[in-house]
Write a protein that holds these residues in place. Structure first.
Motif, mmCIF file in Angstrom:
data_model
loop_
_atom_site.group_PDB
_atom_site.id
_atom_site.type_symbol
_atom_site.label_atom_id
_atom_site.label_comp_id
_atom_site.label_asym_id
_atom_site.label_seq_id
_atom_site.Cartn_x
_atom_site.Cartn_y
_atom_site.Cartn_z
ATOM 1 N N TYR A 27 -10.229 0.861 46.280
ATOM 2 C CA TYR A 27 -11.105 0.131 47.198
ATOM 3 C C TYR A 27 -11.412 0.973 48.440
ATOM 4 O O TYR A 27 -12.547 1.005 48.922
ATOM 5 N N ASN B 99 -14.201 -10.327 44.682
ATOM 6 C CA ASN B 99 -13.992 -11.025 43.410
ATOM 7 C C ASN B 99 -12.619 -10.675 42.838
ATOM 8 O O ASN B 99 -11.903 -11.539 42.321
ATOM 9 N N ASP B 100 -12.258 -9.402 42.931
ATOM 10 C CA ASP B 100 -10.933 -8.967 42.468
ATOM 11 C C ASP B 100 -9.824 -9.652 43.254
ATOM 12 O O ASP B 100 -8.821 -10.102 42.678
ATOM 13 N N LYS C 132 -17.647 -7.101 44.853
ATOM 14 C CA LYS C 132 -16.817 -6.832 43.673
ATOM 15 C C LYS C 132 -15.346 -6.806 44.068
ATOM 16 O O LYS C 132 -14.491 -7.383 43.383
ATOM 17 N N MET C 133 -15.035 -6.159 45.172
ATOM 18 C CA MET C 133 -13.657 -6.115 45.643
ATOM 19 C C MET C 133 -13.145 -7.518 45.960
ATOM 20 O O MET C 133 -12.017 -7.874 45.605
ATOM 21 N N THR D 274 -4.827 0.194 43.109
ATOM 22 C CA THR D 274 -5.955 -0.727 43.224
ATOM 23 C C THR D 274 -6.567 -0.649 44.614
ATOM 24 O O THR D 274 -7.787 -0.523 44.771
ATOM 25 N N LEU E 241 -6.874 -11.783 41.635
ATOM 26 C CA LEU E 241 -5.485 -11.351 41.769
ATOM 27 C C LEU E 241 -4.632 -12.381 42.500
ATOM 28 O O LEU E 241 -3.421 -12.448 42.299
#
Length: 480
Positions: free
Chosen positions: A202, A291-292, A288-289, A198, A296
């Motif tokens: 990124y 938001n992840d 976007k990262m 993951t 998580l």
């Protein structure tokens, strides 16, 4: 307060006697109380460097005497060093394609140069704002040139921060390489992966943004200085036209070149749109990262909670102990800002008419803010979030084992239809996939150990083939 009187083509008015700005700057201040924010200090520095380069070049061309040129050069150096910052009173957003910004600079430098030569501010008997400081120039070539130089200046710190972010993400990808978790598509369980993968993704994404921005910044190197009003170089000598950009490149340390077509470079702002587009893309990716990261780390007890973000401040005025993902949140807010700015920049570039675009001030205001705020967002993301992320290894493994997502790995061995039936049964009976497969005697424990090996499922090495597991398939293979 003592005053002096200055006149321009509109009329005569009072100016504070101690002011280095003049009548045109005062009119602009009255007309353009828009944002309450003055011109960017880096932009002012670069505008002053342009005035210095013009004075040097005009002196070499024999059009400006040495005494006047030296005074302008000294005043320009002082302005570039930020000495007269309070004298720049024009709003960042202004009508007139930047004429007010240019004249504010011309007046401050002229008044300071007059002072250096023993004259009085506002007299302009030794150095005149238009005749001397603005010699061989137009707002229409100095303002776009200063804008491009400012983008170059502001972009490097952003690129440095992106490089640092890329490095930290790669470091996390190594740190988390042994953490097995469930991958998700459309927020539903998908197939296993490593948490390190993951963060590696990124890092690759940020590296791509960094390269994209570095590529678009090259469009800023070609400037229209020397084109004067519309690109025809009216009022500029051939010596000035040939020399001013190399002179500016030398004193600024930037790899500037004169645009091949000065008409094109004066009327078209697509280079700025390209830079803004790259900034928008970077902002979208970073958001976007983030938001992840928020997903998580959600919980910490009722969410995914596969990672823990560093606690930076209290998360609530009413709920004790609550900690919010404030750093990812602020990065996403900056992304919203950059995306909105990109729309403004796009419209400003589109709105140009014929030989000039009058909307550079609002374009620059938004573009400069996009770069600086994105840099700040990346910096806090690194220092206050990324470096402190911790993996919840046991939680990730528990979620993986409870999921039916691993059933996908059995498709080649028992078929999609049978696998789907087992998945439904596992969910309904709250049993593991392994339990049901063994109970149905579809595969042996040894076969399941090989097929469902967590690292194999994440792509760290190849999944065992059917031929290596089933003797029947090996026999068929011999006859095929």
């Amino acid at each position: 307060m003592s005053i002096r009187f200055e006149a321009d083509s509109v009329g005569t008015r009072e100016v504070p006697d101690e002011a280095y700005y003049g009548v045109q700057s005062m009119r602009a201040e009255e007309n353009f109380t828009i944002t309450g924010i003055g011109m960017n200090p880096v932009f002012l520095k670069n505008l002053a460097l342009i005035k210095k380069a013009a004075a040097i070049t005009n002196c070499l061309a024999g059009d400006l005497d040495q005494i006047c040129a030296k005074a302008i050069i000294k005043a320009s150096n002082e302005v570039a060093a930020g000495k007269f910052a309070k004298e720049f009173i024009v709003d960042a957003v202004q009508g007139g394609a930047g004429t007010s910004a240019n004249m504010n600079m011309n007046e401050v430098i002229a008044n300071r140069a007059n002072e250096i030569l023993g004259g009085e501010k506002g007299a302009y008997d030794h150095v005149h704002p238009n005749d001397h400081v603005n010699m061989s120039q137009s707002t229409n070539d100095v303002v776009p040139t200063a804008g491009k130089m400012t983008v170059i200046d502001l972009m490097q710190p952003l690129l440095d921060e992106l490089a640092r972010l890329e490095s930290e993400l790669y470091a996390k990808s190594i740190e988390f390489d042994d953490v097995i978790k469930m991958g998700r598509t459309q927020l539903q369980d998908a197939v296993p992966m490593r948490l390190g993968q993951t963060f590696h993704a990124y890092a690759v994404m940020v590296g791509r943004d960094k390269k994209r921005l570095a590529h678009t910044i090259k469009e800023m190197y070609a400037v229209n200085l020397g084109g004067t009003a519309i690109g025809s170089s009216i009022n500029a000598s051939q010596v000035y036209l040939d020399t001013v950009v190399p002179c500016l490149a030398r004193i600024s340390g930037m790899p500037l070149t004169q645009a091949d077509d000065l008409f094109d470079a004066t009327e078209n702002l697509d280079g700025f749109v390209a830079v803004s587009g790259a900034l928008k893309t970077c902002a979208v990716n970073l958001s976007k990262m983030c938001n992840d990261l928020r997903l998580l780390s959600s919980g910490p007890k009722t969410g995914l909670a596969e990672i823990a973000l560093p606690a930076k401040q209290n998360g609530s005025s009413i709920m004790p102990g609550k900690v919010n993902p404030v750093i990812p949140e602020v990065v996403t807010q900056v992304a919203f800002l950059v995306i909105g700015h990109d729309t403004t920049i796009t419209m400003a570039a589109e709105a140009g008419q014929l030989e000039l675009n009058a909307f550079e001030p609002v374009l620059f205001y938004n573009l400069f803010e996009s770069i600086t705020t994105l840099k700040g967002a990346v910096k806090t993301l690194i220092d206050n979030c990324i470096v402190g992320i911790v993996a919840n290894r046991e939680r990730s493994r528990d979620l993986l084992e409870q999921s039916v997502g691993i059933i996908t790995a059995l498709n080649p061995y028992i078929g999609y239809k049978k696998a789907a039936e087992i998945a439904k049964q596992a969910i309904k009976q709250n049993k593991s996939v392994r339990e049901i497969v063994l109970a149905k005697k579809l595969l042996s424990a040894k076969e399941l150990d090989q097929i469902l090996d967590p690292y194999a499922l994440t792509g760290s090495h190849s999944v065992p083939s059917m031929l290596s597991i089933h003797p029947t398939f090996q026999e068929v293979s011999k006859h095929s």
